[in-house]
Design a protein around this motif. Structure first.
Motif, PDB file in Angstrom:
ATOM      1  N   PHE A 186       3.056   6.448   2.438  1.00  0.00           N
ATOM      2  CA  PHE A 186       2.988   5.164   3.116  1.00  0.00           C
ATOM      3  C   PHE A 186       1.661   5.061   3.840  1.00  0.00           C
ATOM      4  O   PHE A 186       1.166   6.045   4.397  1.00  0.00           O
ATOM      5  N   ALA A 187       1.081   3.864   3.846  1.00  0.00           N
ATOM      6  CA  ALA A 187      -0.210   3.636   4.499  1.00  0.00           C
ATOM      7  C   ALA A 187      -0.155   4.068   5.962  1.00  0.00           C
ATOM      8  O   ALA A 187       0.820   3.785   6.660  1.00  0.00           O
TER       9      ALA A 187
ATOM     10  N   PHE B 199      11.423  -1.315  -2.638  1.00  0.00           N
ATOM     11  CA  PHE B 199      11.073  -0.345  -3.677  1.00  0.00           C
ATOM     12  C   PHE B 199      11.972  -0.433  -4.895  1.00  0.00           C
ATOM     13  O   PHE B 199      13.174  -0.187  -4.816  1.00  0.00           O
ATOM     14  N   LYS B 200      11.329  -0.809  -6.024  1.00  0.00           N
ATOM     15  CA  LYS B 200      11.985  -0.821  -7.332  1.00  0.00           C
ATOM     16  C   LYS B 200      11.181   0.115  -8.221  1.00  0.00           C
ATOM     17  O   LYS B 200       9.972  -0.056  -8.393  1.00  0.00           O
TER      18      LYS B 200
ATOM     19  N   LYS C   2       0.814  -1.224   0.000  1.00  0.00           N
ATOM     20  CA  LYS C   2       0.000   0.000   0.000  1.00  0.00           C
ATOM     21  C   LYS C   2       0.846   1.271   0.000  1.00  0.00           C
ATOM     22  O   LYS C   2       0.327   2.370   0.178  1.00  0.00           O
ATOM     23  N   ASP C   3       2.153   1.121  -0.211  1.00  0.00           N
ATOM     24  CA  ASP C   3       3.079   2.255  -0.160  1.00  0.00           C
ATOM     25  C   ASP C   3       3.530   2.629  -1.572  1.00  0.00           C
ATOM     26  O   ASP C   3       3.759   1.760  -2.414  1.00  0.00           O
ATOM     27  N   THR C   4       3.675   3.950  -1.799  1.00  0.00           N
ATOM     28  CA  THR C   4       4.080   4.455  -3.113  1.00  0.00           C
ATOM     29  C   THR C   4       5.134   5.540  -2.938  1.00  0.00           C
ATOM     30  O   THR C   4       5.043   6.370  -2.039  1.00  0.00           O
TER      31      THR C   4
ATOM     32  N   VAL D 208       2.257  12.026   4.545  1.00  0.00           N
ATOM     33  CA  VAL D 208       2.991  12.082   3.283  1.00  0.00           C
ATOM     34  C   VAL D 208       4.291  12.854   3.502  1.00  0.00           C
ATOM     35  O   VAL D 208       4.304  13.903   4.146  1.00  0.00           O
ATOM     36  N   LYS D 209       5.383  12.323   2.976  1.00  0.00           N
ATOM     37  CA  LYS D 209       6.685  12.999   3.026  1.00  0.00           C
ATOM     38  C   LYS D 209       6.964  13.533   1.625  1.00  0.00           C
ATOM     39  O   LYS D 209       7.194  12.766   0.698  1.00  0.00           O
TER      40      LYS D 209
END
Length: 155
Positions: free
Chosen positions: A70-71, A144-145, A47-49, A75-76
């Motif tokens: 991130f869930a 994370f890719k 659920k993280d982008t 937001v950063k």
């Protein structure tokens, strides 16, 4: 002798201040420099982008934007600034949460058309965070890719 010690201490303080001013001026110039190339990427894990925009500058320097969503977390939204060393981008990710500003090191490996956000041991000394010397950065067991996406301008 006491005056000599005070003079030495003053000289050290002025030297550190000058170095800090020079670094801030270099950072400001990097952020304002016109990019040679602009590419955008996205990485999704559960659920993280993470959205990443990389501006390639002269002399292997890089700037850009990174947004981490991130869930169940705030937001950063921040900036990256660093340099390419071979096939790896070493940069600082600076972002604000509330009234606090954070600056964390990141390492991103380019493998083919894919970018991989590395995991490494981070140490902090006098408020500055950096990757621990002598400790490898892992680019294999990662979450994370990044894949290339079309760049969309922020509104």
């Amino acid at each position: 002798m006491k005056n000599l010690s005070l003079f030495g201490l003053l000289l050290v303080c002025v030297s550190f201040g000058s170095c800090n001013k020079n670094q801030k001026a270099a950072d400001a110039q990097t952020l304002n420099e016109k990019p040679i190339e602009v590419k955008c990427y996205k990485a999704i894990y559960e659920k993280d982008t993470i959205n990443l925009k990389i501006n390639t500058l002269k002399n292997n320097k890089v700037s850009g934007d990174m947004v981490m969503k991130f869930a169940d977390m705030p937001v950063k939204d921040g900036k990256i600034a660093g340099e390419m060393r071979g096939d790896t981008l070493f940069a600082d990710y600076t972002f604000a949460l509330g009234a606090n500003t954070f600056k964390n090191p990141i390492a991103i490996l380019k493998r083919g058309e894919e970018l991989i956000l590395g995991n490494g041991q981070i140490e902090t000394y006098l408020g500055a965070s950096y990757f621990a010397k002598g400790k490898p950065i892992d680019f294999d067991k990662v979450k994370f890719k990044f894949t290339a996406v079309d760049c969309i301008e922020k509104k």
